[in-house]
Motif scaffolding. Structure first.
Motif, mmCIF file in Angstrom:
data_model
loop_
_atom_site.group_PDB
_atom_site.id
_atom_site.type_symbol
_atom_site.label_atom_id
_atom_site.label_comp_id
_atom_site.label_asym_id
_atom_site.label_seq_id
_atom_site.Cartn_x
_atom_site.Cartn_y
_atom_site.Cartn_z
ATOM 1 N N LEU A 5 0.827 -1.203 0.000
ATOM 2 C CA LEU A 5 0.000 0.000 0.000
ATOM 3 C C LEU A 5 0.864 1.256 0.000
ATOM 4 C CD1 LEU A 5 -2.628 -1.203 2.594
ATOM 5 C CD2 LEU A 5 -3.064 -0.773 0.171
ATOM 6 N N VAL A 6 2.036 1.160 0.639
ATOM 7 C CA VAL A 6 2.954 2.293 0.679
ATOM 8 C C VAL A 6 3.694 2.418 -0.647
ATOM 9 C CG1 VAL A 6 4.992 3.265 1.820
ATOM 10 C CG2 VAL A 6 3.242 2.080 3.171
ATOM 11 N N GLU A 7 4.137 1.291 -1.185
ATOM 12 C CA GLU A 7 4.986 1.295 -2.370
ATOM 13 C C GLU A 7 4.203 1.410 -3.680
ATOM 14 O OE1 GLU A 7 6.948 -2.397 -1.857
ATOM 15 O OE2 GLU A 7 8.014 -1.771 -0.039
ATOM 16 N N ASN A 8 2.982 0.896 -3.703
ATOM 17 C CA ASN A 8 2.199 0.872 -4.930
ATOM 18 C C ASN A 8 0.983 1.801 -4.797
ATOM 19 O OD1 ASN A 8 0.659 0.319 -7.181
ATOM 20 N ND2 ASN A 8 0.835 -1.897 -7.035
ATOM 21 N N LYS A 9 1.131 3.029 -5.253
ATOM 22 C CA LYS A 9 0.045 4.009 -5.126
ATOM 23 C C LYS A 9 -1.166 3.596 -5.969
ATOM 24 C CE LYS A 9 2.726 6.480 -2.562
ATOM 25 N NZ LYS A 9 2.574 6.451 -1.094
ATOM 26 N N THR A 10 -0.934 2.829 -7.027
ATOM 27 C CA THR A 10 -2.030 2.386 -7.889
ATOM 28 C C THR A 10 -3.005 1.502 -7.120
ATOM 29 O OG1 THR A 10 -0.622 2.468 -9.852
ATOM 30 C CG2 THR A 10 -2.632 1.159 -10.011
ATOM 31 N N LEU A 11 -2.474 0.641 -6.255
ATOM 32 C CA LEU A 11 -3.314 -0.296 -5.511
ATOM 33 C C LEU A 11 -4.336 0.438 -4.664
ATOM 34 C CD1 LEU A 11 -4.178 -3.031 -4.446
ATOM 35 C CD2 LEU A 11 -2.221 -2.982 -2.870
ATOM 36 N N LEU A 12 -3.918 1.459 -3.959
ATOM 37 C CA LEU A 12 -4.854 2.193 -3.101
ATOM 38 C C LEU A 12 -5.960 2.826 -3.938
ATOM 39 C CD1 LEU A 12 -5.324 2.919 -0.124
ATOM 40 C CD2 LEU A 12 -4.152 5.075 -0.560
ATOM 41 N N GLY A 13 -5.611 3.350 -5.107
ATOM 42 C CA GLY A 13 -6.608 3.934 -5.995
ATOM 43 C C GLY A 13 -7.592 2.897 -6.499
ATOM 44 N N GLN A 14 -7.076 1.688 -6.802
ATOM 45 C CA GLN A 14 -7.945 0.609 -7.263
ATOM 46 C C GLN A 14 -8.928 0.193 -6.174
ATOM 47 O OE1 GLN A 14 -4.673 -1.960 -8.267
ATOM 48 N NE2 GLN A 14 -4.954 -1.672 -10.468
ATOM 49 N N LEU A 15 -8.448 0.089 -4.958
ATOM 50 C CA LEU A 15 -9.322 -0.278 -3.850
ATOM 51 C C LEU A 15 -10.378 0.800 -3.623
ATOM 52 C CD1 LEU A 15 -6.622 -1.612 -1.344
ATOM 53 C CD2 LEU A 15 -8.349 -2.984 -2.517
ATOM 54 N N ARG A 16 -9.956 2.042 -3.639
ATOM 55 C CA ARG A 16 -10.872 3.149 -3.359
ATOM 56 C C ARG A 16 -11.963 3.270 -4.417
ATOM 57 N NH1 ARG A 16 -7.989 8.670 -1.850
ATOM 58 N NH2 ARG A 16 -7.310 7.319 -0.136
ATOM 59 N N SER A 17 -11.625 2.929 -5.677
ATOM 60 C CA SER A 17 -12.597 3.066 -6.759
ATOM 61 C C SER A 17 -13.458 1.823 -6.950
ATOM 62 C CB SER A 17 -11.867 3.377 -8.069
ATOM 63 O OG SER A 17 -11.064 2.275 -8.474
ATOM 64 N N GLY A 18 -13.122 0.735 -6.233
ATOM 65 C CA GLY A 18 -13.895 -0.491 -6.370
ATOM 66 C C GLY A 18 -13.453 -1.336 -7.549
ATOM 67 N N ASP A 19 -12.228 -1.124 -8.034
ATOM 68 C CA ASP A 19 -11.675 -1.934 -9.123
ATOM 69 C C ASP A 19 -11.104 -3.218 -8.515
ATOM 70 O OD1 ASP A 19 -10.409 -3.068 -11.276
ATOM 71 O OD2 ASP A 19 -8.953 -1.438 -11.572
ATOM 72 N N TRP A 20 -11.968 -4.187 -8.263
ATOM 73 C CA TRP A 20 -11.546 -5.398 -7.565
ATOM 74 C C TRP A 20 -10.602 -6.256 -8.407
ATOM 75 C CZ3 TRP A 20 -12.517 -2.940 -3.766
ATOM 76 C CH2 TRP A 20 -13.765 -2.573 -3.257
ATOM 77 N N ASP A 21 -10.846 -6.361 -9.714
ATOM 78 C CA ASP A 21 -9.957 -7.155 -10.567
ATOM 79 C C ASP A 21 -8.555 -6.544 -10.597
ATOM 80 O OD1 ASP A 21 -11.937 -8.959 -11.190
ATOM 81 O OD2 ASP A 21 -12.518 -7.974 -13.058
ATOM 82 N N GLY A 22 -8.501 -5.241 -10.718
ATOM 83 C CA GLY A 22 -7.200 -4.568 -10.701
ATOM 84 C C GLY A 22 -6.507 -4.718 -9.365
ATOM 85 N N SER A 23 -7.294 -4.657 -8.283
ATOM 86 C CA SER A 23 -6.725 -4.822 -6.938
ATOM 87 C C SER A 23 -6.106 -6.204 -6.779
ATOM 88 C CB SER A 23 -7.813 -4.608 -5.877
ATOM 89 O OG SER A 23 -8.365 -3.314 -5.947
#
Length: 228
Positions: free
Chosen positions: A195-213
């Motif tokens: 979560l600290v190293e991959n900023k994309t992951l937090l955005g995916q979780l926040r937007s509900g992109d479960w496949d991307g997460s």
């Protein structure tokens, strides 16, 4: 006594401890001031140890090493295959979020109530809100599961409390046996680092992109396992 026998110099905890063993308290996800505190203490420990011979043990990998690595891989796969994500609509309080988190990995009402109680107790010990990510980091050990578990609950709309905004809740569970088995804690720690190293992951979780997460977590844990 066991820590001293293992050569442990310092405990890094996310809650205040009542022990005379050397310890420091940091945020569940390290903030800049936490890193500076750890670096300062580590430097002091190194200065204290100067003059002691450093042993570089080069040894062959044993069958026990192989078993441990295989077990870690098996637990990693188990956690990735059981990732769970959900959305909570119109949450009015943190208590509602914790109740939803308790049911995320539960098989029945009793299990959900037990996990919820563990998460609530941990939240009372120390605030689980992580300002850096605007999330709750809900975590505990419970005998209601047999393997490490990670999930995320998205709040739609976000929850506001005391001038804070909460976009979601990370749910991290470790089995009771994790006290003797460090693998579960290592895996949960690896996801926290993601979560600290991959900023994309937090955005995916926040937007509900479960496949991307799922894809980001799988890739990140793959790197962790390779390094491990």
């Amino acid at each position: 006594k066991k820590l001293r026998e293992q050569g442990i110099d310092l405990i890094i905890s996310t809650v205040n401890l009542t022990t005379d063993y050397p310890w420091i308290c940091v945020s569940p996800i390290l903030q800049a001031q936490d890193r500076r505190q750890i670096e300062s203490v580590m430097a002091a420990l190194q200065d204290k140890k100067r003059g002691k011979p450093i042993s570089l043990a080069h040894r062959q990998m044993t069958c026990e090493d192989i078993r441990h690595i295989a077990y870690t891989g098996s637990e990693l796969l188990n956690m990735v295959e059981n990732l769970r994500f959900d959305t909570l609509s119109e949450a009015h309080s943190r208590t509602e979020v914790i109740a939803k988190a308790g049911a995320l990995f539960a098989d029945n009402d009793r299990s959900a109530a037990d996990i919820e109680a563990g998460l609530y107790e941990r939240d009372q010990v120390a605030d689980t809100y992580v300002k850096q990510f605007h999330v709750l980091m809900l975590h505990c050990q419970t005998n209601m599961i047999d393997h490490a578990r990670f999930g995320y609950i998205r709040l739609d709309p976000p929850l506001y409390e005391q001038a804070r905004v909460i976009f979601g809740a990370l749910v991290m569970l470790a089995p009771e046996t994790a006290s003797e088995d460090e693998v579960a804690h290592h895996l949960i720690g690896a996801i926290s680092s993601l979560l600290v190293e991959n900023k994309t992951l937090l955005g995916q979780l926040r937007s509900g992109d479960w496949d991307g997460s799922r894809a980001s977590i799988e890739a990140g844990l793959g790197v962790y396992y390779k390094q491990y």
